[in-house]
Structures are given as structure tokens and as C-alpha cells.
Design a protein around this motif. Structure first.
Motif, PDB file in Angstrom:
ATOM      1  N   PRO A  28       0.809  -1.225   0.000  1.00  0.00           N
ATOM      2  CA  PRO A  28       0.000   0.000   0.000  1.00  0.00           C
ATOM      3  C   PRO A  28       0.846   1.281   0.000  1.00  0.00           C
ATOM      4  N   ARG A  79     -14.182   6.536  -5.770  1.00  0.00           N
ATOM      5  CA  ARG A  79     -14.006   6.174  -4.363  1.00  0.00           C
ATOM      6  C   ARG A  79     -13.554   7.389  -3.541  1.00  0.00           C
ATOM      7  N   LEU A 155      -6.880  -6.007  -6.233  1.00  0.00           N
ATOM      8  CA  LEU A 155      -6.498  -5.241  -5.050  1.00  0.00           C
ATOM      9  C   LEU A 155      -7.553  -4.194  -4.693  1.00  0.00           C
ATOM     10  N   GLU A 156      -8.132  -3.541  -5.712  1.00  0.00           N
ATOM     11  CA  GLU A 156      -9.186  -2.556  -5.440  1.00  0.00           C
ATOM     12  C   GLU A 156     -10.380  -3.229  -4.772  1.00  0.00           C
ATOM     13  N   ARG A 158     -10.419  -5.988  -3.054  1.00  0.00           N
ATOM     14  CA  ARG A 158     -10.050  -6.437  -1.703  1.00  0.00           C
ATOM     15  C   ARG A 158      -9.984  -5.254  -0.727  1.00  0.00           C
ATOM     16  N   ALA A 159      -9.411  -4.136  -1.165  1.00  0.00           N
ATOM     17  CA  ALA A 159      -9.326  -2.958  -0.299  1.00  0.00           C
ATOM     18  C   ALA A 159     -10.725  -2.464   0.058  1.00  0.00           C
ATOM     19  N   GLU A 160     -11.612  -2.439  -0.926  1.00  0.00           N
ATOM     20  CA  GLU A 160     -12.992  -2.018  -0.678  1.00  0.00           C
ATOM     21  C   GLU A 160     -13.662  -2.948   0.327  1.00  0.00           C
ATOM     22  N   ILE A 162     -12.255  -4.844   2.662  1.00  0.00           N
ATOM     23  CA  ILE A 162     -11.676  -4.671   4.000  1.00  0.00           C
ATOM     24  C   ILE A 162     -12.257  -3.443   4.683  1.00  0.00           C
ATOM     25  N   LEU A 163     -12.287  -2.318   3.954  1.00  0.00           N
ATOM     26  CA  LEU A 163     -12.794  -1.079   4.544  1.00  0.00           C
ATOM     27  C   LEU A 163     -14.283  -1.169   4.874  1.00  0.00           C
ATOM     28  N   ARG A 188     -19.625  -0.933  -1.373  1.00  0.00           N
ATOM     29  CA  ARG A 188     -19.348  -2.376  -1.390  1.00  0.00           C
ATOM     30  C   ARG A 188     -20.572  -3.153  -1.848  1.00  0.00           C
TER      31      ARG A 188
END
Length: 197
Positions: A28, A79, A155-156, A158-160, A162-163, A188
Motif C-alpha cells: 500500500p 471512491r 487489489l481494489e 479487496r481494499a474495498e 476490508i474497509l 461495497r
């Protein structure tokens, strides 16, 4: 090509902590560094084309590429939180780069469109962005570029996830969460709905 090992040697990990985070090995952080380098107002050609900050440039580009589009959809697409988009829309409208149209589906929603001046600026900036993109990616083969885009999408997502999960967990424990965290959950759900249907 810049050798990150020279930067790693210039900035040695501290000995004052038992387990400091090695930022050059932290994905990151590395992505944020690239993002900082690619900020629209860092490019002198783009910066001198308009008296706009990165926030306004990002919104202008989204309106130009997807108009008519709502502020909420720009927030989802980029985002960026709704408040930031609203501030950018206000600046762009005052400068005469964008206007509003009625939404065909809801009287409460205003759709954003570029004015003549906005279209001219969009075209000028998009040419500069395309040229920069070509120069940036010419070091990659077509296969590498396709694989990078695939990995960025993973990755986008997955990041979304997680948040949104963190925001949902916080809401379950605390009851209320800030508006930007509610937006993460909505995004999400919207992304997941689009993926599974």
C-alpha cells in the motif's frame, strides 16, 4: 530506472523500535507513492491548462467521460467521499465548466454535464493524460500491462471489502458511524451486486 534499494539505504529502518515497518516492502505504501507521483496537478502540462486542483480535475474528467452523471456516481466511480465531490462540483460550476440537467429517473437528482468551456478543457487535459499514460506504460509489454490491470482490479476489490467490513463491524459495536464510512458500505454493496448479477 530508479533503484529503490538506494532509497532503502538512504532511509535505514530505525533501531529505536523492535519491529519497524519496512515501507519499501509494504505494497500500500508503494502504491501511494506512485499515486502521489501521478497526481494530476503534479504534471506541469495539466496544471497550466487549468486553474483547478486535483479534486476538481478528477471530477471534471469523470463528468467528461461519463456525462450525464450524478455526483453520487462520481463518488462511487472514484471512491472519493460525496462531500469532496460536492465541493469540486461547486468550484467547477462557478468557473463555468459544468452545468446541471434534470435526471430522467428522479426529480431530486441533478445530473452533471460539461459546458462548452468544460468540454474544451476536458479534451485538452485528456490528451495530456493519454500521452502521460503511454509514456508510463511503454516500459511494460502488453501482457504485463493486462496482468497489472487484472491485479489492480483484485487489489481494489479487496481494499474495498476490508474497509467496508471494518465500517460494518464498527457500526455493529458503536451503533453509528460517520457518513464516509456509510458510503464505504454502500459502495461495497453496489460493487458486489454488480459482480454477482
Amino acid at each position: 530506472m530508479t533503484d529503490t534499494s538506494s532509497r532503502k539505504q538512504a532511509f535505514r529502518l530505525t533501531s529505536r523500535l523492535s519491529d519497524p515497518l519496512d515501507l519499501y516492502e509494504h505494497l500500500p505504501f508503494r502504491m501511494a507513492v506512485i499515486s502521489n507521483l501521478l497526481m494530476l496537478d503534479r504534471d506541469i502540462n495539466i496544471r497550466t491548462a487549468a486553474d483547478l486542483g486535483p479534486r476538481e480535475l478528477r471530477v471534471l474528467l469523470n463528468v467528461g467521460s461519463y456525462m450525464p452523471i450524478s455526483s453520487a456516481d462520481i463518488a462511487y466511480q472514484t471512491r472519493v467521499d460525496s462531500y469532496t465531490v460536492s465541493r469540486a462540483v461547486s468550484v467547477l460550476h462557478k468557473k463555468g465548466y459544468l452545468d446541471f440537467e434534470a435526471s430522467p429517473s428522479s426529480r431530486r437528482v441533478k445530473m452533471l454535464v460539461l459546458t462548452g468551456a468544460g468540454k474544451a478543457l476536458y479534451e485538452q487535459i485528456s490528451i495530456g493524460i493519454d500521452q502521460r499514460s503511454e509514456r508510463l506504460t511503454e516500459i511494460l509489454t502488453e501482457q504485463e500491462l493486462a496482468e497489472m490491470k487484472r491485479m489492480l482490479a483484485l487489489l481494489e476489490d479487496r481494499a474495498e471489502a476490508i474497509l467496508a467490513d471494518q465500517a460494518e463491524n464498527w457500526r455493529e459495536k458503536e451503533g453509528d458511524i460517520p457518513a464516509d464510512q456509510k458510503e464505504l458500505i454502500r459502495w461495497r454493496k453496489k460493487s458486489h451486486k454488480k459482480i454477482v448479477t
